[in-house]
Design a protein around this motif. Structure first.
Motif, PDB file in Angstrom:
ATOM      1  N   THR A1353      10.412  13.997  -6.922  1.00  0.00           N
ATOM      2  CA  THR A1353      10.775  13.149  -8.061  1.00  0.00           C
ATOM      3  C   THR A1353      10.222  13.702  -9.363  1.00  0.00           C
ATOM      4  N   LEU A1357      12.049  15.333 -12.560  1.00  0.00           N
ATOM      5  CA  LEU A1357      11.979  14.617 -13.839  1.00  0.00           C
ATOM      6  C   LEU A1357      11.231  15.386 -14.907  1.00  0.00           C
ATOM      7  N   ALA A1364       8.663  15.632 -19.521  1.00  0.00           N
ATOM      8  CA  ALA A1364       9.238  14.516 -18.772  1.00  0.00           C
ATOM      9  C   ALA A1364      10.437  13.926 -19.514  1.00  0.00           C
ATOM     10  N   VAL A1365      11.393  13.407 -18.743  1.00  0.00           N
ATOM     11  CA  VAL A1365      12.614  12.859 -19.331  1.00  0.00           C
ATOM     12  C   VAL A1365      12.315  11.542 -20.031  1.00  0.00           C
ATOM     13  N   MET A1367      13.238   7.829 -20.569  1.00  0.00           N
ATOM     14  CA  MET A1367      13.940   6.756 -19.841  1.00  0.00           C
ATOM     15  C   MET A1367      13.999   5.469 -20.641  1.00  0.00           C
ATOM     16  N   GLU A1387      18.394  11.227 -12.513  1.00  0.00           N
ATOM     17  CA  GLU A1387      17.113  10.885 -13.146  1.00  0.00           C
ATOM     18  C   GLU A1387      16.884   9.381 -13.112  1.00  0.00           C
ATOM     19  N   SER A1391      13.874   7.495 -11.050  1.00  0.00           N
ATOM     20  CA  SER A1391      12.964   6.621 -11.796  1.00  0.00           C
ATOM     21  C   SER A1391      12.950   5.221 -11.183  1.00  0.00           C
TER      22      SER A1391
END
Length: 1600
Positions: A1353, A1357, A1364-1365, A1367, A1387, A1391
């Motif tokens: 994960t 991500l 980090a993405v 969100m 993604e 999450s």
């Protein structure tokens, strides 16, 4: 304006009665008692303050006040402002001045005509604002004036009417004010005071100058006396030497205006002006005003030259002042300064100029000193030196000849010496070192030619001596010495040539010729004696021949010496260090006899030499020189030369040498050699590693020899060059591709190469290969060729012929369609009727381009791209028949593309199946469909039958009706194409009922052909004109005949005939509702019952059963009210076929079950619809109910067999899976048997199958959790997750494994299956009890499931990369598939799973986090969790606590536990009531909860010991941190501990309370009555009662 001026009358002097200036800071205070608004009074008071910010605020407030007035401004305000304005307008703060002028405009606008009487007091300060030093202030002043006086004429009238007040304002400011009167020395610094004074003075002087410049002489004469007084003021003229440059500039311009408009007044005051300017300003600092000063002096000289003589009154001679001025140079003035300085000397009186040599030398030395000053701008040096020469000529002209001869060696000859041989001791003349033109002028100035005739031989001898003594090759200063010689010779020769180009240079020519002869003779001797090593000597000769060929060759002896040197010595020295210079000598002497033989000998010697740097240098000089004579042709037969050229070409192509050499040499090579070189370069364009170098070479050649490129591109090999340039334009390197495209466009625009380009286009379309250029490139190329006003003949050259289009399509049209396409194509089951003649080998052998596109697809792409879009060519120029051929071919390609897109490999129109290729195909199909529709619309004029042979309708009818009588694949595709075109035409162009007759007649003709086996044209015609045919009796009759025939048909005996009739029947009933409704119910029921038997018989071929299902789905609504057992028969036959179904084989033959499965599911959906009608058939409902469980499990069986075959590139199979998913989703869960064997479907190759299996399993899991919790509690058993589910989690995906996966279309299915499996794991936790949840957690601990999930994960991500993405825009508490792009969808899914990990298995998540060895992950994850995940986790936890508290109150309204939730503070306070006291704890959640542990703090403890209390808190905290519990579990544990501690405790029978004052429970028990008492209560009882008896039983109390 005239009315306004008339209103004020002629301004008088009353406004100037006060002796003090308006500008002085010593002004009497304003009288503001008449101002009605107290706020305005405050504003004016603030204007008197010293602080600039306060003043700005006051001005802004006044502006707001004026703007808000609905009536004109009151008189008192106007009067106060007029008194304040002049002082505010000269304030030191720019913003104050700017706002002052803005407010002045607003006041004037608001005051209207009343302002007129105040104008004399304010006009001077107002106009002075136009000459402020700050641009923004000037703009504000201009805006305020234009706000009232909005034309130039009105502004001019202001100067005219208020001339006297303006003069008095300026005169007072100049005469009365000083820096101490304008500024208060107590609050202003000396610098600020001086700045204000300078600004006021420059503005006033500039305003006076504007009056003189703008007013007529008549207007000026009215106040002539005032002007004369002003011009006689010595204080005014003293500003000529003032410190501030702006004041000086203003005064100098004022003087020029005075000379122009007041010449008499200037002459009257000439002594004052002369003293100020010549005695004072001439030697003062004029930096920043020097040019204006010179302009003023020149103008003064022209008016009154006596200012220098009889009117000059200073004790210091004016000549000295002039020399002082010259020593200062231009004083940062512009280049024009030096031109004006020359004008000054031209206007000086003759008696001021020097009359003898010493005085002239002193003057000119002063001028030279000013020029060479360090502060002098270097860019103006040439102008300055030019001025020096002109002034020297002017001065020397007035001297005696003897003085001139003495003067020139001192003042001009050093310039020549410094240029020819710069020396440090004469560095003051360095300015002439880089000005050869000026030095040439020096050489012809005055007596300089005579002087130079004597001096020039010495310069020549110095150069000859340097040639003789140049450093040897072994010396460290060898190169410096030789380069210096060449440099000096270049300067020497340039100076000679520039001098000879001037007039008066004739006396010098003989000296120059003799000098050149001496230099050349000596240089040749040095070259020969030292074997060419002193290349500086050769360079000297080369420079002389290049610059002064006439001087050198005019001497016969020198000429003979050169010829002998060329013939005998030069070829032997060509490999020496002097080679480059020797070749220059050779080319410069090309007209001498023997020069060509010498060149050939030199070339031969160079080619025969060993490979050395000297050889390369010599060959470069011999072959690549731009000066090579045209007569020196390079022999193509010279093999050594050709070998050398090929070697150099290879080196250039690999980037080892530059291309300049080739671009220069090509002009001298033979045509055959040139063609070979260019052909080799053309081939190199196709080699990626050589493409950049080859492109560079072509650009160089085209730049230096464009005619050569034009000749090559129009030749036989020009098409190859264009083809390879197109390939290069698609190079992976964007820079290389862009360069190739630019060069290609350049060639096309400059050369007549259309024939070659036409060949390139045709070859690019018909011969696809890995090196074929992109179709878009061919389209751009074609558009460049089609010029405005083109004809069909020109356009036809860039279009493929009809024969070419048909030939490239033919292999694909002969290939029979795949059977699964029966689901997707317009003709449905017609695919079963196509002759089964296959050509797979031929299709695979067809050539393809790099993207796998065939010539047929590329041709269609090209045609659509060229003929559509904003830059499309005009189709009206194309003949009608050809346009229709193009239309048909494009539609045929569309049908083939649709099949291959829906079923990969259906016809191999392209052979590579990737998301990128699919995107290109979809883009083409979109453009092609638009093209087809637009072209159909353009056929509107020819639509109806009345157009005869041009009729588009007749063309379509003949296209189907007049074809051959067979069922070939070609007929199938043609029928489909015609059907689509006809439907589009009817939709876009409309339908005239008069055309029904011809359509009906054509149908009869086609039906007759069906007897010969031509069924496909009939099906195509029925599909094309279904709306028109639906109302005809022919179709009704045909439909009833087919039903009658099929009702009596023995399918086992005549399967092919049965299939044929079923397909035709479906072609009728599916599209024609009227025809379908014409069938009698009784006939329909007999037919239905007859073909149901075919469904029940597994021996009947799948295509027949598929078509039977299709016809049943169409006809059953007609008999929905007919009772009978046929309903149950249909359902059981469908369920039986699904129950016994095997794999949905992915093949294209007639044995594939895909069409039958799809048709049977659609039939089942139709039955479901009929069973849910408002008044359904009872027999159908009963059959449905009785078969529901059987059907449900059959559908699940069908689902199981769909997992092994991907449907990503198989649209028919995907449609089957989608329909199956929809039908299963409507089945009640109670009818489904055990579904554990559905877990493998989570990894099915179909997204629909995956989602269907997931939905079924999730519903089963949710329904089972309550029972599992009950069983675990009753049986004391351990709950476990399904092993089938956990087995799907063993192998977690990795980012490395996903690198090759595509996220273009959807999330990779294996990844999606893995994530769905985890979602099912968390579904077990949703409704499970605390114990069962812990059992699940323990089960997960047994494997590495959670760690694998979280590792993947956070790698996916971006946490491992510290990126980090984000969100923030997604709700991670839920997940809805396919709502985002695939990558973003993954993604979101991950999450969401992490959110569920923290909610349900937070203990395992924290263990993984604390054991994580990646610092990058832990650092990034903590903050990321706190930002995106923890807030919803905390909110959900708080909400669950609130809901639990509400339910607790409903279950037990007298519960002692009360809970307060504070979401914003992330706190939960729990209080347990005990005898009006409370046991209170507070749970605080950290921002990163549950990744970070919560804390439980004690707020109030009663009735228990501190040790036990802390134990309870630790136990409650452990329920969360250790046992994976929730906040509710912690609160429940807390309550349970207190309830357990209070169990068995009753109230004290003394105080009747459970908790005593010291917060203890009753802990003393009477052994007799067994009652409990508090210890302190019992002690008080004994003390007050005087005995130790029990309060209840009175027996002696003994502690138990």
């Amino acid at each position: 304006m005239s009315k306004f001026l008339a209103n004020i009358g002629r301004p008088g002097s009353s406004a100037f009665g006060a002796s003090a200036s308006q500008l002085s800071y010593l002004a009497e205070p304003l009288r503001l008692s008449s101002v009605s608004d107290p706020n305005v009074v405050v504003y004016f008071r603030n204007l008197s303050k010293k602080d600039g910010t306060t003043k700005v605020k006051a001005l802004e407030d006044l502006q707001i006040y004026i703007a808000s007035l609905k009536e004109p401004v009151e008189e008192a305000v106007l009067e106060a402002w007029v008194k304040m304005f002049p002082r505010v307008a000269i304030d030191n703060a720019r913003s104050v001045r700017q706002n002052a002028f803005t407010l002045q405009g607003a006041m004037a606008s608001s005051g209207g005509k009343r302002v007129a009487k105040y104008m004399p007091a304010s006009v001077g300060a107002w106009l002075c604002g136009l000459y402020d030093g700050e641009r923004m202030v000037v703009e504000a002043a201009q805006a305020s004036l234009w706000n009232i006086f909005n034309t130039t004429e009105k502004i001019q009238s202001i100067r005219k009417f208020y001339q006297q007040p303006i003069l008095e304002y300026c005169r007072d400011a100049i005469g009365k004010e000083s820096s101490t009167t304008l500024s208060d020395e107590r609050t202003s610094s000396p610098d600020d005071a001086a700045t204000k004074y300078s600004r006021v003075m420059s503005a006033c002087i500039a305003l006076l100058a504007s009056l003189l410049s703008n007013l007529s002489l008549e207007d000026l004469a009215k106040h002539q006396a005032d002007y004369e007084v002003l011009l006689g003021d010595s204080k005014l003229w003293a500003f000529a030497s003032y410190d501030d440059a702006s004041v000086r500039r203003a005064l100098h311009r004022f003087l020029k205006s005075c000379i122009s408009k007041q010449p008499n007044a200037v002459q009257t005051n000439i002594e004052t002006i002369s003293k100020a300017y010549l005695a004072g300003a001439l030697h003062s600092d004029q930096t920043g005003s020097a040019l204006e000063f010179l302009d003023a002096i020149v103008s003064l000289n022209q008016l009154c030259p006596t200012a220098w003589t009889e009117h000059y009154t200073s004790k210091t001679p004016v000549e000295r002042r002039l020399r002082q001025f010259l020593k200062k140079g231009s004083q940062s003035g512009p280049r024009e300064f030096w031109n004006r300085l020359v004008e000054l000397f031209k206007t000086l009186p003759q008696e001021i100029l020097p009359m003898n040599g010493p005085d002239a030398a002193e003057l000119l030395n002063a001028l030279h000193g000013g020029i060479v000053k360090k502060q002098q701008v270097r860019l103006d040096l040439e102008s300055a030196l030019g001025a020096y020469l002109q002034i020297t000529a002017l001065v020397s002209a007035s001297l005696p000849e003897e003085d001139q001869r003495k003067l020139l060696p001192e003042l001009l000859l050093p310039a020549v010496s410094q240029y020819l041989d710069p020396k440090p001791e004469t560095s003051q003349w360095e300015a002439f070192a880089n000005a050869p033109k000026l030095v040439a002028q020096v050489m012809v100035t005055g007596q300089m030619p005579d002087l130079l005739c004597e001096e020039w031989p010495r310069y020549v001898q110095k150069l000859v001596d340097d040639i003789r003594t140049s450093a040897p090759e072994q010396s460290s200063g060898y190169e410096t010495s030789q380069a210096s010689l060449i440099h000096r010779a270049g300067r020497f020769s340039i100076l000679q040539q520039l001098t000879l180009d001037l007039e008066s240079s004739a006396p010098l020519r003989s000296a120059f010729e003799e000098g050149c002869a001496a230099i050349v003779t000596e240089a040749i001797g040095v070259i020969k004696s030292r074997n060419g090593k002193p290349y500086g000597a050769a360079g000297v000769i080369a420079e002389l021949l290049r610059q002064n060929p006439a001087l050198v060759l005019s001497n016969e002896r020198t000429k003979a010496t050169l010829e002998a040197f060329l013939r005998g010595d030069l070829p032997t020295l060509v490999l020496s260090p002097s080679s480059s210079n020797l070749v220059d000598i050779l080319y410069s002497s090309a007209e001498l006899s023997g020069s060509e033989d010498s060149w050939k000998s030199s070339l031969k010697n160079a080619l025969e030499a060993d490979e050395t740097m000297a050889k390369n240098t010599a060959l470069d000089a011999l072959l690549a020189s731009p000066r090579i004579p045209a007569s020196f042709g390079l022999a193509a037969s010279d093999s050594e030369l050709l070998e050398h050229i090929k070697s150099k070409l290879h080196e250039a192509l690999v980037g080892s040498v530059e291309w300049d050499w080739f671009s220069r040499i090509l002009r001298s090579l033979s045509p055959s050699t040139t063609d070979d070189i260019l052909s080799t370069m053309t081939q190199s364009l196709s080699l990626i590693e050589q493409t950049p170098s080859a492109l560079q070479g072509f650009r160089q050649i085209n730049k230096h020899n464009p005619s050569l490129m034009e000749k090559f591109i129009t030749g036989s090999k020009g098409a190859d060059l264009l083809q390879n340039l197109l390939v290069a334009a698609e190079n992976p390197d964007d820079e290389v591709a862009q360069e190739a495209a630019i060069f290609r466009t350049m060639l096309i625009s400059k050369t007549d190469s259309k024939k070659s380009i036409y060949n390139v286009i045709q070859q690019g379309l018909l011969d696809a290969s890995q090196t074929s250029v992109a179709v878009e490139t061919l389209i751009d190329l074609a558009r460049q060729l089609v010029t405005p006003g083109y004809s069909w003949d020109e356009l036809s050259q860039v279009l493929p012929t009809s024969g070419d289009c048909e030939s490239v399509l033919k292999p694909f049209l002969e290939n029979p369609p795949a059977t699964p396409l029966a689901i997707t194509n317009l003709l449905g089951g017609a695919v079963y009727l196509v002759d089964s003649q296959n050509h797979p080998t031929r299709l695979k052998e067809i050539s393809r381009d790099a993207d796998g596109f065939s010539p047929a697809f590329r041709t269609a792409q090209y045609i659509v791209g060229l003929l559509s879009g904003p830059d499309a060519v005009n189709l009206e120029t194309i003949p009608l028949d050809r346009r229709r051929d193009i239309l048909l071919n494009v539609e045929l390609t569309l049908q083939l593309a649709g099949d291959n897109l829906g079923l990969a490999g259906a016809n191999h129109l392209w052979s590579i199946y990737t998301p990128e290729v699919e995107t290109d195909v979809i883009d083409f199909m979109s453009k092609a469909n638009n093209f087809v529709k637009q072209e159909v619309q353009r056929q509107k004029l020819h639509w109806d039958v009345a157009n005869g042979d041009k009729s588009f309708l007749l063309w379509l009818i003949r296209l189907v009706g007049d074809r051959g009588s067979n069922n070939s694949a070609n007929e199938f595709y043609l029928a489909r194409a015609c059907s689509v075109l006809a439907r589009d035409a009817i939709e876009l162009l409309g339908w005239d009922k008069t055309n029904d007759a011809i359509v009906a007649d054509t149908l009869k003709t086609i039906r007759n052909k069906t007897k010969d086996g031509a069924d496909i044209p009939l099906l195509g015609f029925l599909s094309a004109f279904n709306e028109s045919l639906a109302t005809t009796k022919s179709c009704e009759r045909m439909c009833n005949e087919l039903i009658a025939n099929l009702t009596g048909l023995d399918i086992e005996a005549q399967p092919e005939e049965g299939l044929r009739q079923l397909v035709i029947l479906n072609g009728l009933v599916y599209d024609q509702e009227e025809t379908r409704n014409s069938i009698a119910k009784q006939r329909a029921i007999f037919f239905v019952k007859h073909i149901i038997v075919w469904l029940e018989n597994p021996e009947v071929a799948l295509p027949i059963r598929a078509e039977a299902c299709r016809v049943l789905a169409a006809l059953l609504p007609l008999i929905h009210d007919i009772y009978g057992d046929h309903w149950e028969s249909i359902l059981t036959s469908l369920a039986a076929s699904w129950a016994t179904s095997g794999d949905l084989h992915d093949n294209s033959g007639k044995s594939t079950p895909v069409p039958f499965t799809h048709a049977s599911l659609k039939l089942y959906a139709q039955l479901r619809t009929l069973s849910q009608d408002e008044e359904p058939n009872d027999d159908l409902v009963d059959a449905w109910t009785s078969c529901e469980e059987y059907v449900a499990n059959s559908l699940v069986n069908l689902l199981k067999y769909s997992q092994g075959f991907p449907d990503e590139f198989h649209q028919p199979l995907k449609m089957v899976n989608d329909v199956l998913a929809r039908q299963i989703s409507k089945v009640s869960q109670k009818h489904l048997a055990a579904v554990d064997d559905l877990y493998p479907l989570l990894y099915a190759e179909s997204g629909s199958a995956q989602q269907t299996a997931f939905d079924i399993l999730r519903q089963q899991i949710a329904a089972a959790q309550v029972q599992i919790s009950i069983d675990a509690a009753l049986d004391k058993s351990t709950a476990q997750l399904p092993e089938e589910l956990l087995s799907l989690l063993i192998e977690a995906p990795t980012t490395a494994a996903l690198e090759g996966a595509s996220f273009e279309r959807h999330m990779p299915l294996p990844l999606r299956g893995y994530l769905l499996s985890w979602l099912l794991v968390f579904a077990h936790f949703e409704h499970a009890s605390f114990k069962v949840k812990n059992d699940y957690v323990e089960h997960l601990k047994q494997g590495d499931y959670v760690a694998s999930l979280l590792d993947f994960t956070f790698d996916f991500l971006g946490h491992t990369r510290n990126h980090a993405v984000d969100m923030s825009k997604l709700d991670i508490t839920t997940y809805t598939p396919d709502m985002e792009p695939p990558k973003r969808d993954a993604e979101w899914f991950l999450s969401h799973l992490y959110f569920l990990c923290l909610r349900h298995i937070s203990s395992l998540t924290k263990v993984w986090f604390f054991n994580c060895k990646s610092r990058a992950i832990t650092t990034s994850l903590a903050s990321w969790t706190e930002k995106y995940i923890s807030p919803p986790v905390i909110a959900a936890a708080m909400q669950s606590v609130s809901e639990w508290v509400d339910s607790l109150k409903q279950e037990d309204s007298e519960s002692r536990l009360s809970v307060h939730v504070a979401p914003r503070a992330r706190e939960i306070t729990a209080a347990y009531d005990l005898d009006e006291q409370k046991m209170i704890i507070k749970i605080t959640l950290p921002a990163a909860f549950p990744l970070a542990n919560p804390t439980i703090d004690s707020v109030n403890r009663v009735a228990t010991s501190d040790q036990k209390w802390k134990s309870w808190i630790r136990t409650s905290l452990g329920a969360i941190t250790v046992f994976n519990g929730t906040l509710i579990d912690a609160l429940t544990t807390f309550k349970r501990n207190i309830d357990g501690a209070l169990k068995g405790h009753s109230e004290c029978y003394i105080c009747y309370s459970i908790v005593s004052s010291d917060k203890r429970l009753p802990d003393k028990r009477c052994k007799t009555c067994k009652n409990m008492f508090h210890g302190n209560c019992l002690f008080k009882w004994f003390r007050t009662g005087g005995s130790s008896s029990c309060p209840m039983c009175r027996s002696q109390f003994n502690y138990a």
